[in-house]
Design an enzyme around this catalytic site. Structure first.
Site, PDB file in Angstrom:
ATOM      1  N   LYS A  54      18.688  38.317 -22.905  1.00  0.00           N
ATOM      2  CA  LYS A  54      18.345  37.388 -21.826  1.00  0.00           C
ATOM      3  C   LYS A  54      18.235  38.138 -20.504  1.00  0.00           C
ATOM      4  O   LYS A  54      17.320  37.897 -19.712  1.00  0.00           O
ATOM      5  CB  LYS A  54      19.407  36.275 -21.727  1.00  0.00           C
ATOM      6  CG  LYS A  54      19.263  35.245 -22.838  1.00  0.00           C
ATOM      7  CD  LYS A  54      20.454  34.316 -22.966  1.00  0.00           C
ATOM      8  CE  LYS A  54      20.301  33.459 -24.212  1.00  0.00           C
ATOM      9  NZ  LYS A  54      21.498  32.702 -24.569  1.00  0.00           N
ATOM     10  N   GLN A  98      27.257  31.255 -22.170  1.00  0.00           N
ATOM     11  CA  GLN A  98      26.978  31.587 -23.570  1.00  0.00           C
ATOM     12  C   GLN A  98      28.043  30.973 -24.487  1.00  0.00           C
ATOM     13  O   GLN A  98      29.238  31.155 -24.272  1.00  0.00           O
ATOM     14  CB  GLN A  98      26.943  33.122 -23.721  1.00  0.00           C
ATOM     15  CG  GLN A  98      26.543  33.610 -25.096  1.00  0.00           C
ATOM     16  CD  GLN A  98      25.093  33.269 -25.451  1.00  0.00           C
ATOM     17  OE1 GLN A  98      24.174  33.463 -24.664  1.00  0.00           O
ATOM     18  NE2 GLN A  98      24.900  32.724 -26.646  1.00  0.00           N
ATOM     19  N   ASP A 121      19.894  25.258 -19.816  1.00  0.00           N
ATOM     20  CA  ASP A 121      20.065  25.128 -21.269  1.00  0.00           C
ATOM     21  C   ASP A 121      19.874  23.671 -21.714  1.00  0.00           C
ATOM     22  O   ASP A 121      19.724  23.393 -22.897  1.00  0.00           O
ATOM     23  CB  ASP A 121      21.494  25.555 -21.656  1.00  0.00           C
ATOM     24  CG  ASP A 121      21.514  26.849 -22.443  1.00  0.00           C
ATOM     25  OD1 ASP A 121      20.444  27.278 -22.923  1.00  0.00           O
ATOM     26  OD2 ASP A 121      22.613  27.429 -22.590  1.00  0.00           O
TER      27      ASP A 121
END
Ligand code: NAD
Length: 297
Positions: A54, A98, A121
């Protein structure tokens, strides 16, 4: 019949290039780069790989990448303090924590603490709710990537029968909402579904997000259907001691029946990061008040 292979890697590469062009235009208009903050707690090897990828993709797109690596002894309060700081940091447009998190931390509390307008997200309940009622918000990256592949392949999806196998908050449920939003007739199948082969056989669109290697058999697929395989499963490879990745669909058999199918790897996988960059770009435009031409990406 042999199915067309849906090249998610190429599509994702193209999407990333389009995002990079728009980042350049945003930088000129806003006099700053879009910023994505990624928080990693602990040493989970798979998470470390994802976070590295990422970071690299964010930089390549011309965005700012802020990495926060915390030890696996981090308390929930310490993590929440980091998230709250990022919420108020003007250079940060998107925040990604994460998952999975260590057991002492409740991921629902952490997600609920992220500013919904920085939740690129799309996991915050506010964004799940916006998706459910058809309002603008942030949609989880993997299902949005699947929808992009489907629309690229099929164009108008309205009236098609779609089966989503899996009902997780990250993939299955938002995928079903997106397909409903495209006016598909949607069935959500899960571990308690009776006669899954029969349910799958009715579908023009099959999205498999189960996490069980090659569970969806070729003879379950309706001839000509479009099959999107979200599964990423590591199984023993041909050589002793080696492993390989397979999806949730028996690719060899399904590709003889389907009209089009995503491979694993190289199908859905590369779309997730590309869509994350796209969501961060959208967040930057919204936060800076720079108009974003909807539908362009
Ligand atoms: P999950 O474990 O949260 O959910 C799996 C779902 O499958 C559950 O809803 C369960 O009801 C259903 N299920 C389990 N056994 C079943 C059965 N026998 N029949 C029918 N349904 C069954 O998983 P997830 O997070 O949604 O991920 C699913 C898969 O997608 C995993 O392989 C994961 O690695 C992969 N994934 C890939 C990406 C990506 O490509 N970037 C992103 C997220 C997840």
């Amino acid at each position: 019949m042999s199915a067309d292979i849906i090249d998610g890697k190429a599509f994702a590469g193209d999407l990333r290039a389009r995002v990079a062009e728009k980042v350049a235009a945003f930088r000129a208009a806003a006099d700053r780069a879009p910023g994505l903050a990624v928080v990693l707690v602990g040493e989970d090897p798979a998470s470390q790989v994802y976070v590295r990828s990422k970071h690299k993709a964010t930089i390549e797109a011309g965005m700012e990448s802020f990495e926060h690596r915390l030890p696996d002894t981090t308390t929930q309060d310490e993590l929440l303090a980091v998230v709250r700081r990022l919420n108020t940091d003007d250079s940060v447009d998107g925040i990604l924590v994460q998952l999975p998190l260590p057991p002492q931390i409740d991921e629902n509390v952490v997600i609920a603490t992220i500013d919904p307008d920085k939740d690129v997200d799309g996991f915050h309940v506010v964004n799940a709710g916006r998706l459910a009622v058809g309002q603008h918000g942030y949609v989880p990256c993997t299902p949005l990537g699947c929808l992009m592949l489907l629309k690229d392949r099929l164009g108008d999806l309205s009236g098609l029968d779609a089966v989503v196998i899996g009902r997780s908050n990250i993939v299955g449920k938002p995928m079903a909402q997106l397909l409903l939003g495209e006016s598909c007739t949607v069935t959500i199948a899960h571990s308690r579904t009776r006669d899954l082969p029969d349910v799958v056989k009715r579908a023009d669109i099959v999205v498999a997000a189960v996490g069980r290697p090659e569970m969806i058999r070729g003879d379950w697929i309706k001839p000509g259907a479009t099959v999107i395989d979200v599964g990423i499963n590591r199984v023993p490879g041909a050589e002793p001691g080696k492993t390989k990745l397979v999806g949730d669909v028996d690719f060899a058999a399904a590709s003889q029946v389907a009209g089009a199918i995503t491979p694993v790897p190289g199908g859905v996988g590369p779309m997730t990061i590309a869509v994350l960059l796209r969501n961060t770009l959208v967040a930057a435009h919204r936060r800076a008040g720079v108009p974003y031409a909807k539908g362009s990406i």
